[in-house]
Design a protein around this motif. Structure first.
Motif, PDB file in Angstrom:
ATOM      1  N   ARG A 184      55.911  77.494  52.279  1.00  0.00           N
ATOM      2  CA  ARG A 184      55.466  78.160  53.290  1.00  0.00           C
ATOM      3  C   ARG A 184      54.194  77.657  53.692  1.00  0.00           C
ATOM      4  O   ARG A 184      53.804  76.793  53.207  1.00  0.00           O
ATOM      5  CB  ARG A 184      54.915  79.829  52.449  1.00  0.00           C
ATOM      6  CG  ARG A 184      55.777  80.759  52.278  1.00  0.00           C
ATOM      7  CD  ARG A 184      55.266  82.154  51.500  1.00  0.00           C
ATOM      8  NE  ARG A 184      54.277  82.576  52.347  1.00  0.00           N
ATOM      9  CZ  ARG A 184      54.794  83.650  53.321  1.00  0.00           C
ATOM     10  NH1 ARG A 184      56.001  84.057  53.232  1.00  0.00           N
ATOM     11  NH2 ARG A 184      54.157  84.425  54.074  1.00  0.00           N
ATOM     12  N   ILE A 185      54.178  78.065  55.020  1.00  0.00           N
ATOM     13  CA  ILE A 185      52.938  77.384  55.698  1.00  0.00           C
ATOM     14  C   ILE A 185      51.674  78.582  55.786  1.00  0.00           C
ATOM     15  O   ILE A 185      52.034  79.822  55.677  1.00  0.00           O
ATOM     16  CB  ILE A 185      53.056  77.331  57.669  1.00  0.00           C
ATOM     17  CG1 ILE A 185      54.635  76.712  57.471  1.00  0.00           C
ATOM     18  CG2 ILE A 185      52.129  76.914  58.022  1.00  0.00           C
ATOM     19  CD1 ILE A 185      54.338  75.049  57.168  1.00  0.00           C
ATOM     20  N   LEU A 206      48.262  69.843  58.665  1.00  0.00           N
ATOM     21  CA  LEU A 206      49.229  70.597  59.953  1.00  0.00           C
ATOM     22  C   LEU A 206      48.256  71.478  60.967  1.00  0.00           C
ATOM     23  O   LEU A 206      47.112  71.598  60.470  1.00  0.00           O
ATOM     24  CB  LEU A 206      50.102  71.338  59.375  1.00  0.00           C
ATOM     25  CG  LEU A 206      51.231  70.586  58.537  1.00  0.00           C
ATOM     26  CD1 LEU A 206      52.198  71.838  57.962  1.00  0.00           C
ATOM     27  CD2 LEU A 206      51.980  69.432  59.244  1.00  0.00           C
ATOM     28  N   LEU A 207      48.571  71.520  61.914  1.00  0.00           N
ATOM     29  CA  LEU A 207      47.998  72.669  62.980  1.00  0.00           C
ATOM     30  C   LEU A 207      49.373  73.323  63.158  1.00  0.00           C
ATOM     31  O   LEU A 207      50.413  73.114  63.697  1.00  0.00           O
ATOM     32  CB  LEU A 207      47.408  71.816  64.374  1.00  0.00           C
ATOM     33  CG  LEU A 207      46.344  71.187  64.341  1.00  0.00           C
ATOM     34  CD1 LEU A 207      46.055  70.374  65.598  1.00  0.00           C
ATOM     35  CD2 LEU A 207      45.122  71.861  63.848  1.00  0.00           C
ATOM     36  N   VAL A 208      49.030  74.734  62.921  1.00  0.00           N
ATOM     37  CA  VAL A 208      50.214  75.848  63.177  1.00  0.00           C
ATOM     38  C   VAL A 208      49.783  76.648  64.409  1.00  0.00           C
ATOM     39  O   VAL A 208      48.576  76.767  64.674  1.00  0.00           O
ATOM     40  CB  VAL A 208      50.313  76.783  61.985  1.00  0.00           C
ATOM     41  CG1 VAL A 208      48.875  77.436  61.698  1.00  0.00           C
ATOM     42  CG2 VAL A 208      51.275  77.603  62.141  1.00  0.00           C
ATOM     43  N   LEU A 232      56.405  79.977  64.590  1.00  0.00           N
ATOM     44  CA  LEU A 232      55.403  78.996  64.291  1.00  0.00           C
ATOM     45  C   LEU A 232      55.715  77.948  64.884  1.00  0.00           C
ATOM     46  O   LEU A 232      56.987  77.279  64.663  1.00  0.00           O
ATOM     47  CB  LEU A 232      55.115  78.947  62.798  1.00  0.00           C
ATOM     48  CG  LEU A 232      54.464  79.849  61.848  1.00  0.00           C
ATOM     49  CD1 LEU A 232      54.867  81.435  62.046  1.00  0.00           C
ATOM     50  CD2 LEU A 232      54.365  79.628  60.426  1.00  0.00           C
ATOM     51  N   TYR A 233      54.714  77.391  65.656  1.00  0.00           N
ATOM     52  CA  TYR A 233      54.811  75.856  66.241  1.00  0.00           C
ATOM     53  C   TYR A 233      53.978  74.960  65.157  1.00  0.00           C
ATOM     54  O   TYR A 233      52.942  75.104  65.050  1.00  0.00           O
ATOM     55  CB  TYR A 233      54.239  75.925  67.527  1.00  0.00           C
ATOM     56  CG  TYR A 233      54.939  76.716  68.536  1.00  0.00           C
ATOM     57  CD1 TYR A 233      54.818  78.096  68.737  1.00  0.00           C
ATOM     58  CD2 TYR A 233      55.663  76.107  69.430  1.00  0.00           C
ATOM     59  CE1 TYR A 233      55.568  78.811  69.592  1.00  0.00           C
ATOM     60  CE2 TYR A 233      56.491  76.896  70.548  1.00  0.00           C
ATOM     61  CZ  TYR A 233      56.314  78.363  70.452  1.00  0.00           C
ATOM     62  OH  TYR A 233      57.005  79.135  71.292  1.00  0.00           O
ATOM     63  N   GLY A 287      57.881  70.625  65.271  1.00  0.00           N
ATOM     64  CA  GLY A 287      59.212  71.662  65.519  1.00  0.00           C
ATOM     65  C   GLY A 287      58.515  72.643  65.022  1.00  0.00           C
ATOM     66  O   GLY A 287      57.396  73.012  64.858  1.00  0.00           O
ATOM     67  N   ARG A 288      59.528  73.801  64.981  1.00  0.00           N
ATOM     68  CA  ARG A 288      59.280  75.224  64.854  1.00  0.00           C
ATOM     69  C   ARG A 288      59.653  75.474  63.467  1.00  0.00           C
ATOM     70  O   ARG A 288      60.333  75.054  62.483  1.00  0.00           O
ATOM     71  CB  ARG A 288      60.069  76.099  65.678  1.00  0.00           C
ATOM     72  CG  ARG A 288      59.944  75.797  67.284  1.00  0.00           C
ATOM     73  CD  ARG A 288      58.706  76.688  67.822  1.00  0.00           C
ATOM     74  NE  ARG A 288      58.999  77.898  68.048  1.00  0.00           N
ATOM     75  CZ  ARG A 288      59.609  78.523  68.794  1.00  0.00           C
ATOM     76  NH1 ARG A 288      59.941  77.808  70.100  1.00  0.00           N
ATOM     77  NH2 ARG A 288      59.870  79.926  69.049  1.00  0.00           N
ATOM     78  N   ARG A 289      59.088  76.844  62.974  1.00  0.00           N
ATOM     79  CA  ARG A 289      59.105  77.374  61.630  1.00  0.00           C
ATOM     80  C   ARG A 289      59.346  78.638  61.721  1.00  0.00           C
ATOM     81  O   ARG A 289      58.361  79.231  62.091  1.00  0.00           O
ATOM     82  CB  ARG A 289      58.334  76.622  60.653  1.00  0.00           C
ATOM     83  CG  ARG A 289      58.298  77.126  59.175  1.00  0.00           C
ATOM     84  CD  ARG A 289      59.715  76.163  58.545  1.00  0.00           C
ATOM     85  NE  ARG A 289      59.279  74.780  58.197  1.00  0.00           N
ATOM     86  CZ  ARG A 289      58.582  74.504  57.182  1.00  0.00           C
ATOM     87  NH1 ARG A 289      58.380  75.226  56.275  1.00  0.00           N
ATOM     88  NH2 ARG A 289      58.364  73.102  57.246  1.00  0.00           N
TER      89      ARG A 289
END
Lengths: 284, 343
Positions: B250-251, B259-261, B329-330, B341-343
């Motif tokens: 999970r992010i 990361l940067l979301v 989510l980017y 990518g996307r999530r």
């Protein structure tokens, strides 16, 4: 329920600030000082030779004889024509060349642009009296002495006019020029059709000051001309003072007539003159 | 109509490069919008295409012809400027006709074109007025009319709507778009307004510091930005960015994470606790917009904007929870800021 009594209506007196009264007084005195010589000139022009030293403003027996004499003297009309021709020609030349050079310096980027501008500007620092000798030698060398061209050539383009026009052309947005370039106009047509109409106030100011300056020019025309045929009005009028005795009534009559075009220019273009003075930051 | 191509296009002022060898192909009839912040080189690029700026390197082709050395008038393009550049001493009719000043057309043909352009732009009643008597929108229409009558290979627009108020800008956006649909002429349009770019373009070219960062349809740019800059530049309000990490598949928001979301405010819904990504924070401002409310709240030391239903107006200082659904989510690399990518 009670209500407050309505205030008694009073006549509203405009409140005048004391500072304003002082300004008006100073301006009025200044106006009187400016106008008195003109009135005196006109008054003297209506007097006979014997009445000239009678300093009353309103002549005892006003006469138009002086006007008839001056206007029937062919020389005066000739001088009037000379002054008109020279003032108009120099004005047209200044409006054309000063604005062309001013536009080039304002709107084109080329190597040495600032040097050229500074060189033109630096000539403003040289007093006319210093330039007269080289001008005279040049005129003598090229055979321009005692000719219209000899009178006109030093003023056909001026550093002041170039500077003035450059400053104004810089206020013309580049987008206008570039839009015209994309529309297919050549550079000369862009200057003439697009840029010139946008600086009309500056052109008017330049034209008015150049015309008035040349109409009243005395020093250089006096030096470069010897023939009465080529005299301008100021030189011709001064000749009334040396031929016999000083003919004040004739001088004042000629001066009154010579003032008419400048008065006319002022009355017709008053709006432009005021705006021009404000825009150019000049003395009137 | 014509194609336009930029090949390794370079612009330098002295030793400073401001355009760094960009490449772009614009198709015949395409509406391309250059967008980017001030100083990114978009107007310089447009002016080079117009021939108003000399190029320092590379090639510009209009209709497969190299035009590097051609004067603006020989490129068969028309340009509309930010300040309209309509001549104040001429009437509307004269301004529009001025586009044909050097045209070999007969007077009757010129008049016909002026009438046609004026009719198309709703200027017929204004033809004898001077620009001073026109509104900003009318002036811009005159500028467009002057460009139109020439029937050019391409139109270049340099921030043409920047001087108009919001309502007029929205109206003119639609008019320019309609005009493009009707004429089908290639258009290159420069703006710093991403709304203009999104609503008008067939293709958006995002520029920064003299480079093209991304080129694609508005949907592509919006849905698949290549880096943080593009992601934040396109979309209003701007995309939220939070440091994050992947924990157990999970992010989650994590200060100093690798990361940067990125979360678009419209994908981050206030008041919902479930989703692929959830955060909470203290409300600092609310902006009721009518159909919805934008809620600003503080989390992980950053201000985040979420969307709430119109009737939900949280109190300032209250704690709010917001979440985003899967696919919203980017992800970006926190160091390189490139998309993952996307999530």
């Amino acid at each position: 329920m009670t209500s407050a009594p309505a205030p008694t209506p009073t006549l509203a007196m405009p409140r005048i600030h004391p500072g304003r009264i002082l300004i008006w007084t100073v301006l009025f005195i200044g106006g009187v000082i400016m106008v008195t010589p003109l009135i005196f000139m006109f008054s003297t022009s209506l007097k006979t030779a014997g009445q000239v030293y009678d300093l009353r403003m309103i002549p005892a027996a006003p006469t138009l004889d002086n006007y008839i004499k001056v206007l029937s003297d062919g020389r005066f009309l000739r001088w009037f024509f000379n002054s008109t021709f020279i003032a108009v020609a120099v004005t047209l030349s200044n409006v054309f060349f000063d604005s062309l050079v001013g536009y080039t310096l304002a709107k084109f980027r080329f190597r040495g642009r600032y040097f050229v501008f500074l060189a033109i500007l630096s000539t403003l620092m040289i007093p006319t009296e210093m330039l007269v000798i080289p001008w005279y030698l040049m005129s003598a060398e090229f055979g321009w002495l005692n000719s219209y061209w000899g009178i006109m050539f030093p003023g056909m383009m001026t550093a002041f006019g170039t500077f003035l026009m450059k400053q104004f052309f810089e206020t013309v947005p580049d987008d206008f020029i570039e839009a015209a370039r994309i529309d297919g106009l050549n550079e000369f047509t862009i200057w003439w059709r697009i840029a010139m109409p946008l600086v009309t106030p500056a052109l008017s100011a330049l034209a008015i000051f150049t015309f008035l300056g040349n109409w009243t020019a005395f020093f250089w025309p006096l030096i470069v001309t010897t023939s009465q045929e080529l005299y301008t009005l100021p030189i011709g009028l001064s000749s009334f003072a040396v031929e016999q005795a000083i003919q004040w009534e004739m001088i004042m009559t000629g001066a009154s007539l010579a003032t008419l075009p400048t008065l006319l220019v002022f009355l017709l273009l008053q709006r432009y003159i005021v705006r021009g003075v404000m825009l150019a930051g000049l003395k009137g | 109509m014509a194609t336009i191509a930029l090949r390794n296009l370079v612009k330098s002022y002295g030793k400073t490069d401001v355009i760094h060898g960009i490449n772009l192909d614009i198709a015949d009839g395409e509406f391309v919008v250059f967008v980017g912040p001030s100083g990114c080189g978009k107007s310089t690029t447009l002016r080079m295409i117009a021939g108003l700026e000399e190029i320092s390197g590379g090639e510009i082709l209009i209709g497969n012809e190299v035009v590097n050395e051609l004067d603006p008038k020989r490129r068969n393009i028309a340009m509309v400027f930010q300040n309209y550049a309509i001549y104040p001493h001429m009437t509307v009719r004269q301004n529009i006709a001025f586009g044909l000043y050097t045209s070999p057309l007969s007077r009757e043909e010129k008049d016909a074109r002026v009438t046609e352009a004026a009719t198309m732009l709703g200027l017929t009643a204004l033809l004898d007025r001077r620009p001073a008597a026109l509104s900003g929108g009318q002036r811009q229409r005159v500028a467009i009319g002057r460009a139109m009558v020439r029937d050019p290979a391409a139109f270049l627009f340099d921030e043409p709507l920047s001087n108009l108020d919001a309502q007029l800008r929205a109206q003119m956006r639609i008019e320019i778009k309609r005009l493009h649909q009707r004429l089908g002429t290639t258009i290159v349009y420069v703006t710093h307004d991403q709304v203009e770019a999104m609503t008008m373009a067939d293709r958006i070219v995002v520029m920064r510091d003299g480079h093209i960062l991304q080129s694609g349809t508005p949907t592509e740019i919006y849905e698949a930005p290549v880096n943080v800059f593009t992601a934040q530049f396109i979309g209003s309000p701007s995309m939220n960015l939070l440091p994050a990490a992947e924990v157990g598949g999970r992010i989650v928001a994590q200060s100093g994470g690798p990361l940067l979301v990125g979360l678009r405010p419209h994908d981050l819904v206030a008041g919902e606790g479930e989703g692929a990504f959830s955060i909470s924070g203290e409300v600092t401002a609310v902006e009721p917009l009518g159909p919805e409310t934008l809620v600003h709240f503080q989390t992980e030391g950053r201000t985040v904007i979420a969307t709430a239903p119109a009737r939900m107006v949280p109190a300032i200082g209250s704690t709010i929870q917001a979440s985003a659904a899967a696919g919203a989510l980017y992800l970006f690399d926190a160091k390189t800021e490139q998309a993952m990518g996307r999530r």
